[in-house]
Write a protein that holds these residues in place. Structure first.
Motif, PDB file in Angstrom:
ATOM      1  N   LEU A  20    -110.300-156.263  43.434  1.00  0.00           N
ATOM      2  CA  LEU A  20    -109.286-157.163  42.897  1.00  0.00           C
ATOM      3  C   LEU A  20    -108.127-157.233  43.882  1.00  0.00           C
ATOM      4  O   LEU A  20    -107.657-156.208  44.381  1.00  0.00           O
ATOM      5  CB  LEU A  20    -108.776-156.666  41.549  1.00  0.00           C
ATOM      6  CG  LEU A  20    -109.776-156.669  40.376  1.00  0.00           C
ATOM      7  CD1 LEU A  20    -109.059-156.288  39.091  1.00  0.00           C
ATOM      8  CD2 LEU A  20    -110.434-158.021  40.228  1.00  0.00           C
ATOM      9  N   ASP A  22    -104.250-158.811  44.308  1.00  0.00           N
ATOM     10  CA  ASP A  22    -103.143-159.350  43.526  1.00  0.00           C
ATOM     11  C   ASP A  22    -101.950-159.574  44.450  1.00  0.00           C
ATOM     12  O   ASP A  22    -101.561-158.665  45.207  1.00  0.00           O
ATOM     13  CB  ASP A  22    -102.775-158.370  42.409  1.00  0.00           C
ATOM     14  CG  ASP A  22    -101.655-158.877  41.535  1.00  0.00           C
ATOM     15  OD1 ASP A  22    -101.840-159.924  40.897  1.00  0.00           O
ATOM     16  OD2 ASP A  22    -100.601-158.214  41.489  1.00  0.00           O
ATOM     17  N   THR A  65    -108.302-165.740  40.422  1.00  0.00           N
ATOM     18  CA  THR A  65    -107.553-165.227  39.270  1.00  0.00           C
ATOM     19  C   THR A  65    -106.179-165.868  39.282  1.00  0.00           C
ATOM     20  O   THR A  65    -105.812-166.578  40.225  1.00  0.00           O
ATOM     21  CB  THR A  65    -107.422-163.696  39.318  1.00  0.00           C
ATOM     22  OG1 THR A  65    -106.554-163.345  40.407  1.00  0.00           O
ATOM     23  CG2 THR A  65    -108.772-163.033  39.497  1.00  0.00           C
ATOM     24  N   ALA A  66    -105.394-165.587  38.255  1.00  0.00           N
ATOM     25  CA  ALA A  66    -104.076-166.226  38.153  1.00  0.00           C
ATOM     26  C   ALA A  66    -103.156-165.825  39.289  1.00  0.00           C
ATOM     27  O   ALA A  66    -102.327-166.619  39.740  1.00  0.00           O
ATOM     28  CB  ALA A  66    -103.443-165.868  36.808  1.00  0.00           C
ATOM     29  N   MET A  69    -107.359-162.974  43.461  1.00  0.00           N
ATOM     30  CA  MET A  69    -108.802-163.229  43.365  1.00  0.00           C
ATOM     31  C   MET A  69    -109.548-161.929  43.103  1.00  0.00           C
ATOM     32  O   MET A  69    -109.000-160.826  43.292  1.00  0.00           O
ATOM     33  CB  MET A  69    -109.332-163.869  44.652  1.00  0.00           C
ATOM     34  CG  MET A  69    -109.384-162.940  45.846  1.00  0.00           C
ATOM     35  SD  MET A  69    -110.034-163.759  47.316  1.00  0.00           S
ATOM     36  CE  MET A  69    -108.711-164.886  47.696  1.00  0.00           C
ATOM     37  N   ALA A  70    -110.793-162.079  42.666  1.00  0.00           N
ATOM     38  CA  ALA A  70    -111.713-160.951  42.517  1.00  0.00           C
ATOM     39  C   ALA A  70    -112.914-161.209  43.415  1.00  0.00           C
ATOM     40  O   ALA A  70    -113.457-162.317  43.424  1.00  0.00           O
ATOM     41  CB  ALA A  70    -112.160-160.805  41.067  1.00  0.00           C
ATOM     42  N   ASN A 119    -116.697-167.016  31.246  1.00  0.00           N
ATOM     43  CA  ASN A 119    -115.883-165.989  31.902  1.00  0.00           C
ATOM     44  C   ASN A 119    -116.773-164.868  32.429  1.00  0.00           C
ATOM     45  O   ASN A 119    -117.981-164.860  32.168  1.00  0.00           O
ATOM     46  CB  ASN A 119    -114.848-165.406  30.921  1.00  0.00           C
ATOM     47  CG  ASN A 119    -113.980-166.473  30.295  1.00  0.00           C
ATOM     48  OD1 ASN A 119    -113.494-167.367  30.987  1.00  0.00           O
ATOM     49  ND2 ASN A 119    -113.816-166.396  28.975  1.00  0.00           N
ATOM     50  N   ILE A 125    -114.702-154.806  35.572  1.00  0.00           N
ATOM     51  CA  ILE A 125    -113.529-155.653  35.724  1.00  0.00           C
ATOM     52  C   ILE A 125    -112.315-154.980  35.090  1.00  0.00           C
ATOM     53  O   ILE A 125    -111.230-154.932  35.671  1.00  0.00           O
ATOM     54  CB  ILE A 125    -113.775-157.030  35.078  1.00  0.00           C
ATOM     55  CG1 ILE A 125    -114.975-157.721  35.734  1.00  0.00           C
ATOM     56  CG2 ILE A 125    -112.527-157.893  35.142  1.00  0.00           C
ATOM     57  CD1 ILE A 125    -114.754-158.105  37.168  1.00  0.00           C
ATOM     58  N   GLN A 129    -108.967-153.565  37.039  1.00  0.00           N
ATOM     59  CA  GLN A 129    -107.639-154.083  36.714  1.00  0.00           C
ATOM     60  C   GLN A 129    -106.669-152.934  36.469  1.00  0.00           C
ATOM     61  O   GLN A 129    -105.520-152.956  36.937  1.00  0.00           O
ATOM     62  CB  GLN A 129    -107.726-154.995  35.482  1.00  0.00           C
ATOM     63  CG  GLN A 129    -106.406-155.632  35.068  1.00  0.00           C
ATOM     64  CD  GLN A 129    -105.936-156.686  36.056  1.00  0.00           C
ATOM     65  OE1 GLN A 129    -106.729-157.258  36.785  1.00  0.00           O
ATOM     66  NE2 GLN A 129    -104.629-156.925  36.092  1.00  0.00           N
ATOM     67  N   TRP A 213    -112.423-160.586  30.063  1.00  0.00           N
ATOM     68  CA  TRP A 213    -111.277-160.729  30.966  1.00  0.00           C
ATOM     69  C   TRP A 213    -111.048-162.211  31.194  1.00  0.00           C
ATOM     70  O   TRP A 213    -111.622-162.832  32.059  1.00  0.00           O
ATOM     71  CB  TRP A 213    -111.603-160.010  32.272  1.00  0.00           C
ATOM     72  CG  TRP A 213    -110.435-159.826  33.160  1.00  0.00           C
ATOM     73  CD1 TRP A 213    -109.174-159.475  32.827  1.00  0.00           C
ATOM     74  CD2 TRP A 213    -110.458-159.971  34.583  1.00  0.00           C
ATOM     75  NE1 TRP A 213    -108.407-159.390  33.953  1.00  0.00           N
ATOM     76  CE2 TRP A 213    -109.157-159.687  35.038  1.00  0.00           C
ATOM     77  CE3 TRP A 213    -111.442-160.333  35.508  1.00  0.00           C
ATOM     78  CZ2 TRP A 213    -108.820-159.736  36.376  1.00  0.00           C
ATOM     79  CZ3 TRP A 213    -111.116-160.375  36.842  1.00  0.00           C
ATOM     80  CH2 TRP A 213    -109.817-160.075  37.268  1.00  0.00           C
ATOM     81  N   LYS A 215    -108.708-163.875  32.393  1.00  0.00           N
ATOM     82  CA  LYS A 215    -108.081-164.362  33.622  1.00  0.00           C
ATOM     83  C   LYS A 215    -109.106-164.778  34.659  1.00  0.00           C
ATOM     84  O   LYS A 215    -108.836-165.603  35.527  1.00  0.00           O
ATOM     85  CB  LYS A 215    -107.190-163.266  34.227  1.00  0.00           C
ATOM     86  CG  LYS A 215    -105.939-162.951  33.417  1.00  0.00           C
ATOM     87  CD  LYS A 215    -105.129-161.885  34.151  1.00  0.00           C
ATOM     88  CE  LYS A 215    -103.891-161.493  33.374  1.00  0.00           C
ATOM     89  NZ  LYS A 215    -103.124-160.447  34.071  1.00  0.00           N
ATOM     90  N   VAL A 216    -110.288-164.153  34.598  1.00  0.00           N
ATOM     91  CA  VAL A 216    -111.278-164.387  35.644  1.00  0.00           C
ATOM     92  C   VAL A 216    -112.187-165.526  35.233  1.00  0.00           C
ATOM     93  O   VAL A 216    -113.094-165.338  34.438  1.00  0.00           O
ATOM     94  CB  VAL A 216    -112.099-163.112  35.899  1.00  0.00           C
ATOM     95  CG1 VAL A 216    -113.075-163.336  37.044  1.00  0.00           C
ATOM     96  CG2 VAL A 216    -111.170-161.959  36.221  1.00  0.00           C
TER      97      VAL A 216
END
Length: 813
Positions: A20, A22, A65-66, A69-70, A119, A125, A129, A213, A215-216
């Motif tokens: 992940l 961020d 992701t918001a 990325m993942a 999702n 995941i 996070q 999750w 967000k993903v």
């Protein structure tokens, strides 16, 4: 009113190694700046080699992701760590971008919620996070689970730094590691951990409940994600040791029946070919081999090697309880294969071998293209039936396709041509040709590269072609295998063989074997090669145990039985060697070595050549064409029996070949030198001198080309001793001992010391000869009672009380 349906999983759980990423401070910047930041991060990630390699090979899924990325890697836990370090390095040129990264591996799956949105969910995941949220700008954090996996990668270890346990959320405690070295990563303890970290003696991490999750969100083809996770190989270094039931207990021998056959033990016997075209027998063999290979990747099982299983042919009645006893297994897998056009039918069944009771059976009727999936399903079903523990890594390895090309898969089953017992020039070069054809059809066929390397190394080891270019060809094939899969156990095994055969680098070979066995716990050859290395390095008892371990996995392999018995002969443990020899004889093999093994024990232990001589004559009568293969034995038996006429007859079959000097190391007698020995035994000094002179002329050229080859130099010393060139013989013998002492090579070193003692005895240096013999009588592979009692080389010392004392001591050993 109808209630919304609960979200349900569209795909089964898969294993992914999640990174992940961020962007730190993302929410504090304006919207247009947010878009620009994410675009820059995308470019940075795409520039990394790890990302590009994984994407090209379909081993990666990228999910926006918001706030970043993942990246979901499908091959090994090393991939996300390397990628994170490369991102850290690239970001040094972009100081205005701050990111934090978190890594974890585990199950993920695709889910559809009540509104039809797709999702990705799964504990991997969620945990990733939690890990990410503990870090600050520049940090690369990972879970202890990943750190444990990475501990098997030597080049990763310097980057791992233990942060201990801390609370990550609502009482949930996790053990975390920080990844950094030099200017990569962030060496500071994250502030969040500094604040949250609790006692080191906190309870173990409790399970993390999988949650969705939101967000993903997957962008693009979701089926590609599933395919990448299912097909991408997940082989990496296994943390567990092979099950203890496979290991020989201290004090047992290769012939000692185990106290109990392990319950989770299986032999996969040859499958019957039911196709109309008999040439499809190769296809049936391939199905059997792949099921066996898949099961052998499971450390919780004991799987018998194909070399032993192949002896029980299909299409005839099988006595399963007897097979179970012979192979030391509790279960048997049988089956049949019928191929017609582009369809294939596979029947398989698992049987309790003690009572011939079927425990599981299944028929598969599918498209030919599904054959690899069928094989994986069969292996998993069998393992589940026996309640074997299968790690996620092992499961992924089982599901991996060995090649895209069915023809290549069928034609690649040439292990024996490359290895066991068939290392002739013709077979090795034929193997090279076949493997090159396989690679041409499928350049991603990893196993073909590994076998190709071993074939080239075999050509070099057998002195068929000692050109360094041959080793370069082997190394090139190995490099290709590692490029396809850096953590391949088969590639590490091939590299171990390369170090041994090409460079006699036993330490590096041992290191590679230690890596290979983690993903190939049932591979008998790994233990066999360990035996060869231990023998060279003077770990003789360990060598015997290595061979016994290999024999448990491959009990009908005559080469392994011979290796174990030969090692015991070197140790002068003749009773133990005889027990192993008896097993070899029971194999009903046509291998001359196994038939002669017991007679060699009689010679070394009792100085009795009669059984050796009688067996040689029997084989020769049964098969007159075997004369050349039996030349060495016939010659030395004649020499020990002082039968010059028989020795001459033996040499007549030699042509221009050589004879191994002792049958222990690598010193080879030329035909001219052997003729000189016979002439000397006859008392014909003129003929002997002419023969030794001819031998010297030839050997001196070899030594000039290879001045540091201890065996070649020692043989030159033997020739010079025969020519009474005393100073030269002594100098050459001493130099050979210096070049290859016993401490450096316990096998060849002992042989060189043996012939140095012969040189000393031949030139009248009795004290020096006795001094060497006293050493040889105490070390493995030094000198046996049969050799010292019967070898004409020792005639100059007979009658010396010190010599007779050594003879007597060996008679009692």
């Amino acid at each position: 009113m109808q209630m919304p349906a609960e979200p349900e999983a569209d795909l089964p759980l898969e294993i992914a190694h999640v990174l992940l990423i961020d962007v730190v401070g993302y929410s504090t910047v304006l919207a247009d700046e947010q878009v620009k930041l994410l675009q820059e991060v995308n470019l940075v990630v795409h520039e990394t080699e790890s990302f590009r390699v994984a994407e090209i090979s379909s081993q990666l899924v990228r999910v926006p992701t918001a706030t970043g990325m993942a990246l979901l890697f499908s091959r090994s836990p090393e991939q996300p760590v390397r990628c994170a370090l490369e991102i850290s390095r690239t970001l040094q040129a972009h100081p205005h971008i701050g990111v934090r990264m978190g890594i974890h591996g585990g199950p993920v799956n695709q889910v559809t919620d009540a509104h039809g949105n797709v999702n990705i969910g799964g504990s991997a995941i969620d945990v990733a996070q939690h890990v990410l949220e503990c870090g600050g700008e520049g940090h690369i954090l990972l879970s202890a689970h990943v750190a444990e996996d990475l501990s098997q990668y030597r080049d990763c270890q310097p980057y791992l730094h233990d942060l201990g346990e801390c609370e990550v959320k609502h009482g949930l405690r996790m053990h975390l590691f920080n990844v950094y070295k030099g200017n990569l990563g962030n060496a500071q303890v994250p502030e969040a951990i500094r604040q949250r970290k609790g006692s080191k003696h906190a309870s173990a991490v409790r399970p993390v409940t999988p949650s969705r999750w939101s967000k993903v969100a997957l962008i693009g083809a979701l089926l590609v994600s599933a395919a990448a996770l299912a097909i991408g190989p997940l082989i990496y270094f296994h943390r567990r040791s092979p099950p203890s039931t496979i290991s020989a207990r201290p004090g047992t021998t290769a012939t000692s029946p185990p106290a109990a056959i392990p319950e989770k033990s299986i032999a996969v016997l040859p499958f019957e070919n039911l196709s109309d075209q008999k040439e499809n027998a190769y296809f049936a063999d391939g199905v059997q081999d792949e099921i066996l290979t898949s099961l052998a990747k499971i450390a919780d099982l004991k799987i018998i090697s194909r070399t032993s299983a192949k002896h029980y042919k299909s299409g005839i009645a099988r006595n399963l309880p007897e097979i179970s006893r012979q192979l030391g297994v509790a279960h048997i897998v049988e089956g049949s294969v019928q191929r017609s056009g582009n369809r294939v039918r596979v029947n398989a069944r698992l049987v309790d071998a003690h009572n011939d009771r079927q425990l599981w059976g299944q028929s598969y009727d599918r498209e030919l293209a599904d054959i690899f999936a069928i094989q994986s399903e069969i292996a998993e079903s069998i393992a589940n039936q026996l309640e074997a523990k299968i790690s996620a890594i092992e499961k992924a390895a089982i599901e991996e396709r060995p090649t895209r090309d069915l023809y290549v898969h069928a034609s690649s089953l040439i292990d024996e041509a490359v290895y066991y017992g068939l290392n002739s020039e013709k077979n090795l070069f034929q193997a090279v040709g076949l493997l090159n054809q396989a690679i041409a059809r499928d350049p991603a066929f990893l196993l073909a590269y590994c076998k190709l390397a071993e074939a080239h190394d075999g050509i070099y080891w057998g002195a068929i072609d000692r050109n360094p270019h041959r080793l370069a060809l082997a190394k090139s094939a190995i490099d290709s295998a590692f490029r396809l899969r850096p953590d391949s156990g088969a590639a590490h095994l091939a590299l171990a063989v390369h170090f041994y055969n090409g460079y006699l680098d036993y330490d590096r070979a041992r290191d590679e074997l230690a890596i290979a066995v983690r993903t190939m716990p049932n591979n008998a050859r790994i233990f066999e090669w360990n035996g060869y290395i231990d023998r060279r390095q003077g770990r003789w008892e360990d060598a015997v145990r290595d061979f016994e371990r290999a024999i448990e996995l491959d009990p009908r392999n005559g080469d392994l039985l011979f290796g174990a018995a030969f090692t015991c002969i070197c140790l002068r443990k003749y009773e133990r060697a005889r027990e192993i020899s008896d097993r070899g004889v029971a194999l009903e093999s046509t291998n001359y070595y196994m038939r002669l093994l017991a007679t060699w024990i009689d010679f070394h232990e009792r100085a009795d050549t009669e059984p050796w001589h009688a067996t040689l004559e029997k084989i020769l009568t049964e098969n007159p064409s075997s004369a050349r293969d039996l030349t060495r034995g016939r010659f030395f038996v004649s020499l020990y029996r002082r039968d010059s006429q028989a020795a001459d007859r033996a040499l007549a079959a030699l042509d221009d070949g050589t004879l191994n000097g002792r049958g222990v190391g690598t010193i080879e007698f030329s035909r001219a030198y052997a003729h000189g020995l016979v002439a000397r035994m006859k008392g014909d000094t003129v003929d002997a001198r002419a023969a030794f002179s001819a031998a010297r002329q030839q050997q001196a050229k070899i030594v000039r080309l290879n001045p540091n080859d201890a065996s070649q130099l020692c043989f030159l010393g033997l020739i010079d001793a025969g020519l009474e060139r005393k100073e030269e013989a002594l100098r050459e013998g001493r130099r050979a001992v210096e070049l290859l002492p016993v401490a450096k090579d316990a096998l060849n070193g002992a042989e060189i010391l043996y012939f140095y003692a012969v040189i000393c005895a031949s030139i009248g240096e009795r004290d020096l000869a006795i001094e060497q013999l006293e050493i040889l009588a105490k070390i493995p592979a030094g000198v046996s009672y049969g050799e010292i009692r019967l070898d004409p080389f020792w005639d100059p010392l007979r009658g010396d009380p010190r010599f007779e004392k050594i003879v007597a001591s060996l008679a009692q050993s």
